[in-house]
Design a protein around this motif. Structure first.
Motif, short mmCIF file in Angstrom:
data_model
loop_
_atom_site.label_atom_id
_atom_site.label_comp_id
_atom_site.label_asym_id
_atom_site.label_seq_id
_atom_site.Cartn_x
_atom_site.Cartn_y
_atom_site.Cartn_z
N GLU A 122 0.69 -1.41 0.04
CA GLU A 122 -0.27 0.10 0.15
C GLU A 122 0.89 1.27 0.75
OE1 GLU A 122 -3.88 0.34 -0.36
OE2 GLU A 122 -2.89 -1.72 -1.39
N LEU A 123 2.18 1.25 0.40
CA LEU A 123 2.87 2.52 0.60
C LEU A 123 3.35 2.35 -0.73
CD1 LEU A 123 4.65 1.65 4.35
CD2 LEU A 123 3.24 3.08 3.52
N LEU A 124 4.11 1.83 -1.61
CA LEU A 124 4.58 1.33 -2.68
C LEU A 124 3.40 2.34 -3.74
CD1 LEU A 124 6.13 -1.35 -2.95
CD2 LEU A 124 7.51 0.69 -3.60
N ASN A 125 1.93 2.24 -3.11
CA ASN A 125 1.34 3.01 -4.42
C ASN A 125 0.82 4.33 -3.14
OD1 ASN A 125 0.46 0.79 -6.21
ND2 ASN A 125 -0.87 -0.23 -3.92
N GLY A 126 2.37 4.78 -2.61
CA GLY A 126 1.21 6.35 -1.91
C GLY A 126 0.12 6.21 -1.45
N ALA A 127 -0.20 4.98 -0.86
CA ALA A 127 -1.33 5.63 0.57
C ALA A 127 -1.02 5.45 1.55
CB ALA A 127 -1.88 4.35 0.46
N GLN A 128 -1.62 5.67 2.77
CA GLN A 128 -1.34 5.90 4.41
C GLN A 128 -1.78 4.56 5.03
OE1 GLN A 128 -1.55 9.84 3.73
NE2 GLN A 128 -1.08 9.83 5.13
N THR A 129 -1.52 3.87 6.29
CA THR A 129 -2.10 2.95 6.95
C THR A 129 -1.78 3.19 8.47
OG1 THR A 129 -0.17 1.18 5.38
CG2 THR A 129 -0.92 1.06 7.43
N TYR A 130 -2.47 2.72 9.50
CA TYR A 130 -3.61 2.80 10.86
C TYR A 130 -2.84 1.62 11.36
CZ TYR A 130 -6.52 6.76 10.00
OH TYR A 130 -7.10 7.89 9.88
N VAL A 131 -2.10 1.78 12.34
CA VAL A 131 -1.18 0.64 13.14
C VAL A 131 -2.54 0.44 14.90
CG1 VAL A 131 0.13 -1.31 13.72
CG2 VAL A 131 0.39 0.14 11.99
N VAL A 132 -3.22 0.01 14.94
CA VAL A 132 -3.79 0.52 16.04
C VAL A 132 -3.34 -1.24 16.90
CG1 VAL A 132 -5.78 0.45 17.07
CG2 VAL A 132 -5.48 1.19 15.18
N THR A 133 -3.21 -0.47 18.14
CA THR A 133 -2.97 -1.50 19.72
C THR A 133 -2.94 -1.04 20.51
OG1 THR A 133 -1.03 -2.46 20.20
CG2 THR A 133 -0.97 -0.57 19.60
N PRO A 134 -4.00 -1.93 21.25
CA PRO A 134 -4.44 -1.76 23.52
C PRO A 134 -4.01 -0.74 23.51
CG PRO A 134 -4.78 -4.07 22.10
CD PRO A 134 -4.41 -3.61 21.11
N LEU A 135 -2.28 -0.69 23.96
CA LEU A 135 -1.32 -0.63 24.86
C LEU A 135 -0.88 0.32 24.83
CD1 LEU A 135 -0.51 -3.40 27.23
CD2 LEU A 135 -2.55 -1.82 27.65
N ILE A 136 -0.32 1.24 26.10
CA ILE A 136 0.88 2.10 24.93
C ILE A 136 2.42 2.40 25.47
CG2 ILE A 136 1.36 4.90 26.03
CD1 ILE A 136 -0.97 5.13 26.57
N GLU A 137 2.22 1.47 26.96
CA GLU A 137 3.71 1.19 27.03
C GLU A 137 3.48 -0.40 27.46
OE1 GLU A 137 4.27 3.59 30.13
OE2 GLU A 137 5.10 5.12 29.08
N GLN A 138 4.75 -1.05 27.62
CA GLN A 138 4.58 -2.79 28.31
C GLN A 138 3.46 -3.05 29.38
OE1 GLN A 138 8.37 -4.49 27.87
NE2 GLN A 138 7.51 -6.28 26.83
N SER A 139 3.37 -4.02 29.45
CA SER A 139 2.01 -4.42 30.38
C SER A 139 2.67 -6.08 30.94
CB SER A 139 0.95 -4.97 30.66
OG SER A 139 -0.25 -5.06 31.00
N GLU A 140 2.90 -5.64 32.05
CA GLU A 140 3.25 -7.10 32.83
C GLU A 140 2.28 -8.07 33.47
OE1 GLU A 140 5.98 -6.02 36.49
OE2 GLU A 140 7.26 -5.23 35.94
#
Length: 677
Positions: free
Chosen positions: A459-477
């Motif tokens: 998608e980046l090669l085609n000039g598009a952009q991407t979101y990557v979503v994750t539940p946490l900000i920092e590492q959790s034990e």
């Protein structure tokens, strides 16, 4: 004179300490206590191990075949064990932390034990020893409890309350409804809910309790609706020709659903009563243009319109889009936010007060005391569930009963719409604009993440952009989930220096978040790693791919909202869910996301899999949680209760009839509250 509104402190044995303990369960009055219904019943009918289901709670009866032995481990922890002969089979019985039961268990004697059955190992984790002779058909009600107050104490207090107040428990339901649906009187319903004679009586009482709960809820809701409709509002006599001309110059054809909804709103605008309408539509269904048409109609009548958004970036986007849409028309758009300088704020509020600005866009800054409107005719709230009741009420008080249009992109199935928004009229946009491409969704296991990164690269090669979503900000034990900080660093290494990777999360300052989002909109950032702060409303038309890590940690409605951040432009868009669900429900949820992009289908499925209390993933959503009734499983009962409540309120002088006086007293005590208990 006894009253159900008496404090629980009036009961024998309930001192100040116990009053405080009961408050932790939400119990303040005698009525609260009597309506504190059990979640289930433990029954002690003896069962056979051969017919028992694994992990089922049951009662086994047999002969004690070994002396009970107590083993101690840890601080104040112990285990009491013995063998029980049940139907020529030996069952090992274990009790935890009940050493005093040893005196009740004698070698060679017959006993009955209630507990949880382990079918694999033929063991019973006991919770109670039962008298063989007297208690087999007994029902024990099981209540929600906490450390402050235990089950036996709750049962005892309910018994004391019922014995003392039974004579003053009046039925709230009109006699005709009790007879029509074969319900029981309230006094009998309360007795059988707490102390059922048998299964049938318990079920009959539960059915009555559920209907009563639905009926009282709907009665209060419909009363609010009728009261609002009687208020004098503004009759907005918009210029039909100008409105038609505006619609014709739109660069796209409206869908049938949009046209239907516009007609409903325009009818309301002309009526001399205050509109209170919810505009519900899936992500990308075109709610904003419908709201724009309603605002333009208001402006043609010489009045002001205002739209309130939950964030500055969304308000800014609305202001920009509306300014473009109304270019060349007598519409002056003003943007009012909390981050303006004092001078900018003063100048803008002066123009709002004198009517020079007739379309005001903003955040909650719109309801500040310093903001006065010349002639506010229409209020629009975007993503309305994100505003508190008090904020919305303050906004309504800014004008002379202005019309209100609330918008939400959170799909709420019909099942819940009548509970969440029962006091509002609901308009639904249930089709997407022509030519809009469906977002293709796929599900990968975490060991297939390389496939996702290959897709991002493509998608980046085609000039598009991407979101990557994750539940946490920092590492959790405690939680083994991918976190935003680590992922950001990993992707910087993977995609840099050719592509810019950005990081966005809720702990950032607002101006920092806005700067990151603006950089992403301007394509200065190509991959945006984010927590769910990007969930609401921002348009980045060039974003074509959404990757969601640990997708099984999100609710289906939330995943659908996230997925709606892509597919805003003309590109074919994709959503990749990365998840390793631990159970069948988790697997079904991922399959649902892959199978459908219809938000209403997703929401209904979420409802079925997770239950009504959690469906929006947001407590402020306003969906009430019923104590007994299930608005999903008992939708028909809820709809009947709504119809019955409306009919009663439309009956002339219903509140003066003797049979309805207990109900009138109930409503008076609660003062027709406008929010749910």
């Amino acid at each position: 004179m006894l009253s159900l509104q008496d404090s629980v402190g009036s009961l024998a044995g309930v001192g100040p300490k116990r009053v405080d303990d009961l408050k932790t369960l939400g119990i303040f009055t005698v009525e609260d206590l009597l309506l504190y219904f059990p979640t289930r019943y433990d029954t002690y009918e003896v069962q056979s191990p051969s017919q028992a289901i694994d992990q089922q709670k049951l009662t086994l009866q047999g002969t004690v075949m070994s002396e009970p032995v107590i083993a101690r481990f840890g601080y104040k922890k112990n285990r009491l064990s013995f063998r029980l002969m049940v139907e020529n089979e030996i069952v090992m019985v274990t009790f935890f932390n009940q050493p005093y039961l040893k005196n009740k268990i004698e070698l060679g004697k017959d006993i009955a034990v209630y507990g949880k059955w382990d079918g694999t190992h033929k063991r019973l984790a006991g919770t109670k020893v039962i008298s063989v002779t007297t208690e087999h058909n007994q029902f024990d009600a099981v209540y929600p409890s906490n450390k402050a107050i235990k089950q036996p104490t709750i049962r005892k207090f309910i018994k004391v309350a019922f014995d003392k107040y039974e004579s003053v428990i009046a039925s709230l339901l009109p006699p005709a409804l009790i007879e029509r649906y074969k319900l029981v009187e309230r006094k009998d319903m309360i007795r059988e809910m707490h102390f059922p004679s048998d299964d049938e009586s318990a079920n009959h009482a539960r059915r009555t309790a559920a209907y009563e709960e639905f009926f009282l809820f709907q009665l209060r809701l419909q009363a609010i609706k009728m009261e609002n409709q009687q208020k004098n509002g503004i009759s907005i006599l918009y210029h039909n020709d100008e409105l038609k001309e505006f619609i014709q110059r739109l660069p796209y054809q409206l869908t049938n659903a949009q046209q239907r909804v516009i007609n409903e709103i325009c009818r309301d605008l002309r009526r001399p009563v205050q509109m209170n309408r919810l505009l519900q539509g899936d992500v990308g269904s075109g709610k904003t243009v419908v709201a724009a048409i309603a605002m333009y109609a208001t402006i043609t009548a010489g009045l002001q319109a205002a739209i309130m958004a939950p964030t500055e970036i969304l308000a800014s986007q609305h202001a920009q889009n509306l300014a473009q849409l109304f270019e060349g028309l007598p519409v002056n758009v003003g943007l009012l936010t909390g981050s303006m300088t004092a001078k900018q704020h003063r100048e803008l509020t002066a123009q709002i007060k004198n009517g020079a600005i007739n379309l005001i866009v903003g955040t909650h800054a719109l309801i500040q005391e310093s903001v006065e409107y010349a002639n506010l005719g229409l209020i629009v709230t975007d993503e309305q569930h994100r505003f508190g009741v008090n904020q919305r009420q303050k906004f309504r008080e800014k004008g002379e009963e202005p019309d209100v249009l609330a918008m939400t992109a959170t799909p709420i199935p019909r099942t819940l719409a009548i509970t969440a928004y029962g006091e509002m009229d609901v308009s639904v946009i249930d089709e997407l604009p022509v030519g809009r491409k469906q977002i293709k969704t796929s599900w990968l296991k975490s060991n297939q993440v390389g496939v996702a990164w290959e897709k991002v690269k493509q998608e980046l090669l085609n000039g598009a952009q991407t979101y990557v979503v994750t539940p946490l900000i920092e590492q959790s034990e405690t939680l083994d989930v991918q976190n935003a900080q680590d992922l950001y660093e990993e992707l910087q290494e993977y995609f840099g220096p050719q592509y810019q990777v950005g990081l966005l999360h809720g702990r950032m300052a607002n101006d920092e978040k806005d700067a990151i989002m603006e950089a992403f909109k301007a394509n200065k950032i190509q991959v945006l790693v984010s927590t769910t702060v990007i969930e609401v409303g921002v348009d980045v038309k060039n974003a074509s791919l959404m990757v969601v890590y640990d997708a099984d940690r999100f609710g289906l409605a939330q995943l659908h909202q996230l997925r709606g951040r892509v597919g805003r432009g003309s590109r074919q868009s994709y959503c990749i869910l990365i998840a390793d669900p631990k159970n069948q429900v988790g697997i079904q949820r991922m399959q649902t996301m892959v199978e459908t992009t219809d938000g209403f289908v997703v929401a209904q499925r979420d409802l079925e899999l997770r239950g009504s209390g959690d469906v929006l993933g947001l407590k402020q959503s306003g969906v009430p949680e019923f104590k007994v009734g299930d608005p999903v499983g008992e939708l028909k009962m809820l709809q009947i209760a709504k119809s019955d409540a409306e009919n009663l309120l439309l009956t002339p002088s219903w509140e003066t009839k003797t049979e309805n006086l207990p109900l009138v007293e109930y409503l008076t005590i609660r003062k027709l509250q406008t929010h749910f208990d």
